[in-house]
Design a protein around this motif. Sequence first.
Motif, PDB file in Angstrom:
ATOM      1  N   HIS A  68      -3.437   4.103  -1.942  1.00  0.00           N
ATOM      2  CA  HIS A  68      -3.351   3.249  -3.132  1.00  0.00           C
ATOM      3  C   HIS A  68      -2.974   1.847  -2.664  1.00  0.00           C
ATOM      4  O   HIS A  68      -1.914   1.662  -2.054  1.00  0.00           O
TER       5      HIS A  68
ATOM      6  N   ALA B 242       0.864  -1.179   0.000  1.00  0.00           N
ATOM      7  CA  ALA B 242       0.000   0.000   0.000  1.00  0.00           C
ATOM      8  C   ALA B 242       0.898   1.225   0.000  1.00  0.00           C
ATOM      9  O   ALA B 242       1.933   1.239   0.673  1.00  0.00           O
TER      10      ALA B 242
ATOM     11  N   SER C 100      -8.069   8.882   2.923  1.00  0.00           N
ATOM     12  CA  SER C 100      -8.828   8.316   1.806  1.00  0.00           C
ATOM     13  C   SER C 100      -9.697   9.359   1.113  1.00  0.00           C
ATOM     14  O   SER C 100      -9.902   9.306  -0.108  1.00  0.00           O
TER      15      SER C 100
ATOM     16  N   LEU D  93      -0.425  -2.650  -4.780  1.00  0.00           N
ATOM     17  CA  LEU D  93       0.512  -2.334  -5.862  1.00  0.00           C
ATOM     18  C   LEU D  93       1.659  -3.345  -5.873  1.00  0.00           C
ATOM     19  O   LEU D  93       2.277  -3.608  -4.835  1.00  0.00           O
TER      20      LEU D  93
ATOM     21  N   CYS E 229       0.203  10.967  -4.667  1.00  0.00           N
ATOM     22  CA  CYS E 229       0.125  11.401  -3.259  1.00  0.00           C
ATOM     23  C   CYS E 229       0.768  12.772  -3.081  1.00  0.00           C
ATOM     24  O   CYS E 229       0.221  13.638  -2.378  1.00  0.00           O
TER      25      CYS E 229
ATOM     26  N   LYS F 159       0.665   5.318   0.737  1.00  0.00           N
ATOM     27  CA  LYS F 159      -0.234   6.303   1.338  1.00  0.00           C
ATOM     28  C   LYS F 159       0.504   7.618   1.544  1.00  0.00           C
ATOM     29  O   LYS F 159       1.646   7.631   2.035  1.00  0.00           O
TER      30      LYS F 159
ATOM     31  N   ALA G 275       3.727   1.221 -10.901  1.00  0.00           N
ATOM     32  CA  ALA G 275       2.529   1.578 -10.135  1.00  0.00           C
ATOM     33  C   ALA G 275       2.897   2.303  -8.858  1.00  0.00           C
ATOM     34  O   ALA G 275       2.229   3.263  -8.447  1.00  0.00           O
TER      35      ALA G 275
ATOM     36  N   GLY H  55      -7.891  10.950  -1.707  1.00  0.00           N
ATOM     37  CA  GLY H  55      -7.294  10.070  -2.719  1.00  0.00           C
ATOM     38  C   GLY H  55      -5.845   9.749  -2.440  1.00  0.00           C
ATOM     39  O   GLY H  55      -5.058   9.548  -3.378  1.00  0.00           O
TER      40      GLY H  55
ATOM     41  N   ARG I 135       3.953   5.892  -9.754  1.00  0.00           N
ATOM     42  CA  ARG I 135       2.776   6.723 -10.064  1.00  0.00           C
ATOM     43  C   ARG I 135       1.991   7.070  -8.791  1.00  0.00           C
ATOM     44  O   ARG I 135       1.479   8.187  -8.637  1.00  0.00           O
ATOM     45  N   ALA I 136       1.878   6.107  -7.878  1.00  0.00           N
ATOM     46  CA  ALA I 136       1.181   6.381  -6.621  1.00  0.00           C
ATOM     47  C   ALA I 136       1.915   7.437  -5.805  1.00  0.00           C
ATOM     48  O   ALA I 136       1.293   8.294  -5.175  1.00  0.00           O
TER      49      ALA I 136
END
Length: 708
Positions: A549, A531, A543, A552, A565, A533, A557, A546, A560-561
């Motif tokens: 995530h 995860a 949350s 992953l 963030c 965050k 990925a 957004g 990108r997360a």
Amino acid sequence: MSSSRETPSLGAALDPRSIAVIGASENPNKIGGRPLLYLSRFGYRGSVHPINPNRAEVQGLKSVPRLADLDASPDLAIIAVPGEAAVAALDECAAVGVKVAVMMASGFGETAGGKAQERRMVERARARGLRIVGPNSQGLANFGSGAVASFSTMFIEAAPADGPVGIVSQSGAMSVVPYGLLRGRGIGVRHAHATGNDADVTVCELAAEVAQDPGLKLLLLYLESIPDPHHLARAAATARERGVAVVALKSGRTPAGQAAALSHTGALANEDRVVDAFLEQHGIWRARDTGDLVAAAELYLKGWRPDGRRFVAISNSGATCVLAADAASQVGMPLEPLGPETQQALRRILPSFAATANPVDITAALLTNSGLFGQILPVIAADACADAFLIGLPVAGAGYDVPAFARDAAAFADGTGKPVVVSAPQPGVAAAFRAQGLPVFESEGAAVRALHQLIAHHELVARAAGRPVPEPAGRPVPEPAGGREGTHRLLNEAESLARLAASGVPVVPHRLCRTAEEAVAALAALGGPVAVKGCSGEVAHKSELGLVHLGLSDAGAVARAFAACRDGLAGAGAAFDGVVVARMARGRRELMVGAHRDPSFGPVVVIGDGGRYVEALPDTRILLPPFGPGEVRAALASLRVAPILAGVRGEPPVALEAFVACACAVGRLMTEPGAGIASLDLNPVLVGTHEAECLALDAVVVLREGAA
């Protein structure tokens, strides 16, 4: 105002040797006249001194213009003058050495502008050793000594009789309404005290003093706030030591009720579920309403000590048997069958169509043979499968030997030593049983509920045994303007997890990453899906922005997360402390642990079902530290989700001991003087079927001002 750690005895309030009435009136129907009437009528043996500058004699007693004109200072002074005259009278009491003043005047702390004046009055009085009951107090009444320093009309309407019950209330009306209900049932009341605004002597402190009365068996409390839990806990501890039951009616269960409490007494309304937890942990039964406050009084006064919850119903009506069984089932009192030998003996006595297992239905045969009642009771008394009994007689009278029934029932109660209640709606039948000293109710439902209260309260007191009395924490102090943001500091998620891990809370394996490259490296180091965050000391709930995530598995990925963030926090105007990369964990159930500091009760811990819907579908219990594993297990067992945790449809049970240890660790952390925790949330805490499967996946910790 905070109460001193070692408060002087309030003996002068409850049993004064001398009383002065400032504002004494010749008219016994005025506030300044009624206490004089009562002191004379109800046998007060001390000296009484009317204070009235315009009369040489009041109600047959010599009057003086001022307190200073008396030869000696009275123990207690009743201030029955209004407004500024009351303030001046209070200062005069302090000047001459009065020990306790009952201030009946209103218009102080219960009004918007009177709180500061009230506080100054208390400070001046305390500096000279004077204690204040009130302002806005209806007065104190001790019918054991005749010291009735009150203006209530109730004592005219319902003649007093000394007895083993004490009532202590913040409200004047609620100090005497229970009194009237009890006197209507022939129960004597010794104490009926109203503390009013609790500016100095609080309802809790006075309750602690009343609890020491050796003649007391039952203490009833009416509370609109609990500003000093220390004294209430001390009252409960004293009561437990003396075998005195304490029942409290705490108003303000709803927001509307809390608002009314503010306008009525100027009291801060305590969070209701915290009140429930506090009362439970100290063995105080919480009543739902005024009737509930006195419903089980006769049972308490019998001195019964129930050994369990097994319940037997005996009646001459099948309907009463069924209704009693329903009522008992609703409150968790099982109707177990009587033993085979008992049933066999009953079948030899009762008609073949009678029920002998439990409930025992004597049937209408009792009308033709009144002796059946006396024959079956000794048989049932010998059975070891029962802890408490109901005798229901919905219809009796002409043709029934009711006096014999009552005598047999009393002998049955004495012989078993176990609680026995009677339901009898007919006044003549009820009177016969009451004459034998048995508690009688109009319906089987009311009888069963009172019986359950006695039993459940006994269990509550047993669990509270040895409970420490909390240290006095003083009165609630409002937060400065600006709220929590101005006085507290939010830790980011990484800091929160680290603080909790250091205190023994199991947390998910994770890393704080400040660059995309660090986040990708964390994926490789942690292994498996992760995860990602967003991490910021300015955002408590991620949350909604957004910033979470999940699942992953590849470097792209994760990168990108990380960017999402960073950009999401920038868009929200919040500081970017990096991202938390945490291993994805598996488990059976998401639970939660939360904690905060209540301004009156101190540390409060909440445990229960967790996840994203914890606020929409709350299923939680409150615990007040210090607590141990047993209390956590009991709280978990009381949740609605408890059957799922125990395993359903062939599923193995959830392993909870690691979660229990986690909750205990949070309780210890909240009581550490140097920890500086204002609040914390662990949600979710993932638990599985093995004890190793317990991990806090997310955490929010808020530090108090000045904490490191």
